[in-house]
Write an enzyme that holds these catalytic residues in place. Structure first.
Site, PDB file in Angstrom:
ATOM      1  N   ASP A   1       2.669 -14.797   4.376  1.00 27.10           N
ATOM      2  CA  ASP A   1       2.670 -14.728   3.173  1.00 27.10           C
ATOM      3  C   ASP A   1       3.112 -13.553   3.180  1.00 27.10           C
ATOM      4  O   ASP A   1       3.055 -12.438   2.426  1.00 27.10           O
ATOM      5  CB  ASP A   1       1.095 -14.477   2.624  1.00 27.10           C
ATOM      6  CG  ASP A   1       1.113 -14.646   1.255  1.00 27.10           C
ATOM      7  OD1 ASP A   1       1.811 -14.826   0.554  1.00 27.10           O
ATOM      8  OD2 ASP A   1      -0.125 -13.731   0.750  1.00 27.10           O
TER       9      ASP A   1
ATOM     10  N   GLY B   1      -9.751 -10.897  -4.195  1.00 24.07           N
ATOM     11  CA  GLY B   1     -10.310 -10.083  -5.361  1.00 24.07           C
ATOM     12  C   GLY B   1      -9.760  -8.206  -5.871  1.00 24.07           C
ATOM     13  O   GLY B   1      -8.153  -7.530  -5.521  1.00 24.07           O
ATOM     14  N   PRO B   2     -10.252  -7.464  -6.263  1.00 22.68           N
ATOM     15  CA  PRO B   2     -10.328  -6.286  -6.965  1.00 22.68           C
ATOM     16  C   PRO B   2     -10.274  -5.407  -5.542  1.00 22.68           C
ATOM     17  O   PRO B   2     -11.297  -5.931  -5.131  1.00 22.68           O
ATOM     18  CB  PRO B   2     -11.258  -5.676  -7.972  1.00 22.68           C
ATOM     19  CG  PRO B   2     -12.422  -6.769  -7.805  1.00 22.68           C
ATOM     20  CD  PRO B   2     -12.147  -7.862  -7.001  1.00 22.68           C
ATOM     21  N   VAL B   3      -9.094  -3.972  -5.986  1.00 19.06           N
ATOM     22  CA  VAL B   3      -9.492  -3.329  -4.385  1.00 19.06           C
ATOM     23  C   VAL B   3      -8.997  -1.628  -5.231  1.00 19.06           C
ATOM     24  O   VAL B   3      -8.966  -1.977  -6.232  1.00 19.06           O
ATOM     25  CB  VAL B   3      -7.289  -3.365  -4.021  1.00 19.06           C
ATOM     26  CG1 VAL B   3      -7.565  -2.308  -2.686  1.00 19.06           C
ATOM     27  CG2 VAL B   3      -7.024  -4.461  -3.728  1.00 19.06           C
TER      28      VAL B   3
ATOM     29  N   GLY C   1      -6.050  -8.274  -6.396  1.00 22.21           N
ATOM     30  CA  GLY C   1      -4.745  -9.767  -6.520  1.00 22.21           C
ATOM     31  C   GLY C   1      -5.775 -11.083  -6.038  1.00 22.21           C
ATOM     32  O   GLY C   1      -6.873 -11.245  -6.404  1.00 22.21           O
ATOM     33  N   GLY C   2      -5.369 -11.769  -5.215  1.00 22.55           N
ATOM     34  CA  GLY C   2      -5.798 -13.052  -5.012  1.00 22.55           C
ATOM     35  C   GLY C   2      -7.339 -13.297  -4.566  1.00 22.55           C
ATOM     36  O   GLY C   2      -8.309 -13.825  -4.552  1.00 22.55           O
TER      37      GLY C   2
ATOM     38  N   LEU D   1      -7.133   0.027  -7.813  1.00 23.06           N
ATOM     39  CA  LEU D   1      -6.029   0.699  -6.647  1.00 23.06           C
ATOM     40  C   LEU D   1      -4.760  -0.941  -7.224  1.00 23.06           C
ATOM     41  O   LEU D   1      -4.310  -1.210  -8.308  1.00 23.06           O
ATOM     42  CB  LEU D   1      -5.756   0.571  -6.195  1.00 23.06           C
ATOM     43  CG  LEU D   1      -6.300   1.812  -5.119  1.00 23.06           C
ATOM     44  CD1 LEU D   1      -6.525   1.344  -3.612  1.00 23.06           C
ATOM     45  CD2 LEU D   1      -5.385   2.764  -6.005  1.00 23.06           C
ATOM     46  N   GLY D   2      -5.806  -2.004  -7.922  1.00 17.82           N
ATOM     47  CA  GLY D   2      -5.110  -3.555  -8.799  1.00 17.82           C
ATOM     48  C   GLY D   2      -5.611  -4.507  -8.057  1.00 17.82           C
ATOM     49  O   GLY D   2      -7.162  -4.188  -7.382  1.00 17.82           O
TER      50      GLY D   2
ATOM     51  N   LYS E   1     -11.095  -3.812  -0.296  1.00 16.59           N
ATOM     52  CA  LYS E   1     -11.075  -5.138  -1.214  1.00 16.59           C
ATOM     53  C   LYS E   1     -11.985  -5.882  -1.183  1.00 16.59           C
ATOM     54  O   LYS E   1     -13.451  -6.000  -0.409  1.00 16.59           O
ATOM     55  CB  LYS E   1     -10.192  -6.027  -0.297  1.00 16.59           C
ATOM     56  CG  LYS E   1      -8.545  -5.824  -1.265  1.00 16.59           C
ATOM     57  CD  LYS E   1      -7.969  -6.827  -0.085  1.00 16.59           C
ATOM     58  CE  LYS E   1      -6.683  -6.555  -0.169  1.00 16.59           C
ATOM     59  NZ  LYS E   1      -5.841  -7.487   0.311  1.00 16.59           N
TER      60      LYS E   1
HETATM   61  N1  LIG Z   1      -4.347  -0.410   1.513  1.00 16.43           N
HETATM   62  C1  LIG Z   1      -4.780  -0.079   0.203  1.00 16.43           C
HETATM   63  N2  LIG Z   1      -4.174   0.937   0.201  1.00 16.43           N
HETATM   64  C2  LIG Z   1      -3.530   1.514  -1.177  1.00 16.43           C
HETATM   65  N3  LIG Z   1      -2.873   0.248  -2.257  1.00 16.43           N
HETATM   66  C3  LIG Z   1      -3.910  -0.627  -1.706  1.00 16.43           C
HETATM   67  C4  LIG Z   1      -4.070  -1.726  -0.264  1.00 16.43           C
HETATM   68  N4  LIG Z   1      -4.503  -2.456  -0.561  1.00 16.43           N
HETATM   69  C5  LIG Z   1      -3.889  -3.145  -1.191  1.00 16.43           C
HETATM   70  N5  LIG Z   1      -3.830  -1.895  -1.962  1.00 16.43           N
HETATM   71  C6  LIG Z   1      -2.980  -2.721  -3.743  1.00 16.43           C
HETATM   72  O1  LIG Z   1      -3.913  -3.056  -4.219  1.00 16.43           O
HETATM   73  C7  LIG Z   1      -3.305  -3.840  -4.680  1.00 16.43           C
HETATM   74  C8  LIG Z   1      -3.963  -5.702  -4.785  1.00 16.43           C
HETATM   75  O2  LIG Z   1      -3.370  -5.962  -3.233  1.00 16.43           O
HETATM   76  P1  LIG Z   1      -3.995  -7.519  -2.495  1.00 16.43           P
HETATM   77  O3  LIG Z   1      -3.517  -7.468  -1.276  1.00 16.43           O
HETATM   78  O4  LIG Z   1      -4.995  -7.446  -3.283  1.00 16.43           O
HETATM   79  O5  LIG Z   1      -2.981  -8.594  -3.637  1.00 16.43           O
HETATM   80  P2  LIG Z   1      -1.900  -8.589  -3.915  1.00 16.43           P
HETATM   81  O6  LIG Z   1      -0.470  -8.664  -2.524  1.00 16.43           O
HETATM   82  O7  LIG Z   1      -0.782  -8.310  -5.397  1.00 16.43           O
HETATM   83  O8  LIG Z   1      -1.352 -10.078  -3.994  1.00 16.43           O
HETATM   84  P3  LIG Z   1      -1.630 -11.631  -3.498  1.00 16.43           P
HETATM   85  O9  LIG Z   1      -3.356 -11.966  -3.608  1.00 16.43           O
HETATM   86  O10 LIG Z   1      -1.220 -12.781  -3.822  1.00 16.43           O
HETATM   87  O11 LIG Z   1      -1.328 -11.080  -1.691  1.00 16.43           O
HETATM   88  C9  LIG Z   1      -2.078  -4.092  -5.016  1.00 16.43           C
HETATM   89  O12 LIG Z   1      -1.078  -3.786  -5.596  1.00 16.43           O
HETATM   90  C10 LIG Z   1      -1.733  -2.521  -3.727  1.00 16.43           C
HETATM   91  O13 LIG Z   1      -0.817  -1.670  -4.276  1.00 16.43           O
HETATM   92 MG   LIG Z   2      -1.408  -8.078  -0.893  1.00 16.64          MG
END
Ligand SMILES: Nc1ncnc2c1ncn2[C@@H]1O[C@H](COP(=O)(O)OP(=O)(O)OP(=O)(O)O)[C@@H](O)[C@H]1O
Ligand SMILES: [Mg+2]
Length: 474
Positions: free
Chosen positions: A224, A105-107, A102-103, A99-100, A129
């Site tokens: 945050d 790791g992968p989701v 972030g800091g 899905l994406g 996550k």
């Molecule tokens: N519960 C969820 N349902 C659907 N998509 C999600 C969910 N949690 C995260 N994502 C997707 O995963 C991606 C990464 O999320 P994540 O919170 O790990 O990183 P981030 O918010 O982009 O960066 P940071 O680490 O700075 O918070 C996001 O772009 C979001 O669209």
């Molecule tokens: Mg995030």
């Protein structure tokens, strides 16, 4: 809307767990705290959580960790998953399910079917996550997330379903949010622009989530707040995610919490960056930035903009109080379709949230009230520009240039007769003009070839057309 009772002891214990974040605190971590007989039960939990915070890390036995967590978080209904289960759910963390990133790791997206835990878990999609072991975040962020989200439940906070800790692996299992993050919805290049009312709904939902944290019995500072941490349900209900940086608010006479400065560029409050002093007003500042992002469609920090416009707050704040300037900074993707009164009020609210003096910022409950009042404003400006061709014969039908979309429709119904006539005439004029254009080109060619007669016929024909009619179309 509720805070589970456990928030009380969470708040009692967590501050000490974060001592190591204080820049002035470089002393080794304390050993077990002293206990008194009268507080025996509390102390047992205290030592358990403190041990988790102070002494646990990626190498801690996962069985001990899971046991400690489930003893510390009774009633949280968090499920402890095995890595094998999560592999099945995500098709072995297939890249198709990514899905994406972030800091943390992968989701990955996954699906819990009826076979996994038939009596305990209903079939549902989930987001998983996975801690990136080479990343900047680690065990502590994972633990903070489990402890905060394990106890806080609210319609505007994302639901943590469970977690997994096996060997050095740390995973979090959340409810799946079908529309992803606000960041994706607002800034993704090829996505459909979010309409004004949806933007206000998101702002209100996120404000309610933040307000809930600030007004809990023991306030929580989120630390945050940013567009990527606001997740969206299928109906654009906003929910806050990522509690890895969350902290308990100041207690008693304390005015702030001292911490190492953490957060995201462009969103963190200036006084927090300067002093490391954290208050709920720091979250209000970050909320103001997200509100600005919703209004302008621009990112908090954007290197692709001209230098003076790269910092959204610095660029937009001086323009928020003047209606003409505000119109110029509103997101062009809204195509003018927004409530002007709503935009003015939201801009004034963002202005206050972004005050350099934290005490001048509104509380989140005031923010919620202000945004509630914008929900029902229906003075959405019409984006359609209707130009009616001037025509002396039908002067009574042509008294308007700009018409609101709704009014325009009514107007068109009323004027059906003259509208059709006008449309017909326009088509005739268009054909005539096209034809004249072609003749002109031909005559120029023929003139070059010496056909002076044809040339003069063409010119006469062209002159016959009224200049204004032709100008209307070209
Ligand atoms: N519960 C969820 N349902 C659907 N998509 C999600 C969910 N949690 C995260 N994502 C997707 O995963 C991606 C990464 O999320 P994540 O919170 O790990 O990183 P981030 O918010 O982009 O960066 P940071 O680490 O700075 O918070 C996001 O772009 C979001 O669209
Ligand atoms: Mg995030």
């Amino acid at each position: 809307m509720r805070v589970k009772k456990k928030i009380t002891w969470l708040s009692i214990f967590i501050p000490s767990c974060f001592k190591s974040e204080n820049p002035s605190d470089s002393t080794p971590l304390p050993k077990k705290p002293k206990t008194t007989k009268t507080k025996k039960a509390v102390s047992e939990k205290s030592s358990l959580l403190e041990r988790l915070y102070y002494q646990s890390d990626l190498s801690t036995s996962s069985t001990t960790l899971s046991e400690d967590l489930s003893n510390s978080l009774p009633g949280s209904n968090l499920h402890v998953f095995t890595l094998a289960e999560l592999r099945v759910i995500t098709h072995n963390f297939s890249s198709y399910n990514l899905l994406g990133k972030g800091g943390f790791g992968p989701v990955f997206k996954g699906f819990i079917d009826h076979k996994l835990r038939p009596s305990a878990l209903k079939p549902q999609p989930v987001a998983i996550k996975l801690l990136d072991l080479d990343g900047l975040q680690g065990h502590r962020e994972w633990l903070t997330e489990v402890i905060f989200l394990g106890q806080l439940r609210h319609p505007h906070l994302v639901k943590l379903i469970g977690y997994c800790c096996e060997d050095e692996h740390r995973l979090l299992v959340y409810e799946y949010m079908p529309r992803g993050s606000l960041e994706n919805q607002l800034f993704r290049r090829y996505s459909v622009s979010l309409p004004w009312s949806t933007r206000m709904k998101i702002a209100l939902g996120a404000a309610k989530g933040l307000g809930f944290l600030h007004e809990a019995k023991k306030p929580v500072i989120y630390r945050d707040f940013k567009a990527s941490n606001v997740l969206l349900d299928s109906d654009f209900t906003a929910k806050l995610s990522d509690f890895g940086l969350a902290k308990d608010g100041p207690e008693g006479d304390e005015t702030h919490v001292s911490t190492r400065v953490m957060g995201t560029r462009g969103y963190a409050a200036p006084e927090y960056i300067m002093t490391g002093h954290l208050t709920t007003a720091s979250d209000v500042y970050s909320f103001g930035i997200v509100l600005l992002e919703l209004l302008t469609g621009r990112r908090a920090a954007d290197k692709s903009q001209p230098r003076r416009e790269q910092n959204l707050a610095g660029w937009a704040r001086p323009r928020l109080k003047d209606l003409r300037k505000l119109r110029r900074i509103m997101d062009p993707r809204l195509e003018g379709q927004y409530s002007e009164i709503g935009a003015q009020k939201a801009a004034a609210l963002a202005y206050q949230c972004l005050s350099h003096k934290p005490k001048r910022r509104p509380t989140m409950s005031i923010v919620v009230k202000t945004l509630e009042a914008l929900k029902d404003l229906d003075d959405i400006l019409g984006g359609t520009f209707v130009y009616i061709v001037p025509n002396t014969d039908q002067s009574d039908c042509m008294h308007r240039k700009h018409v609101k979309v709704g009014e325009e429709r009514k107007e068109l119904k009323k004027e059906n007769g003259c509208h059709h006539h006008r449309k017909h005439q326009m088509n005739l004029l268009r054909i005539e003009a096209n034809f004249a254009g072609w003749l002109l080109v031909c005559s120029m060619v023929l003139e070059i070839l010496g056909g002076k007669l044809v040339c003069s016929v063409c010119c006469m024909l062209f002159i016959r057309l009224r200049k204004s009619d032709v100008v209307c179309y070209y």
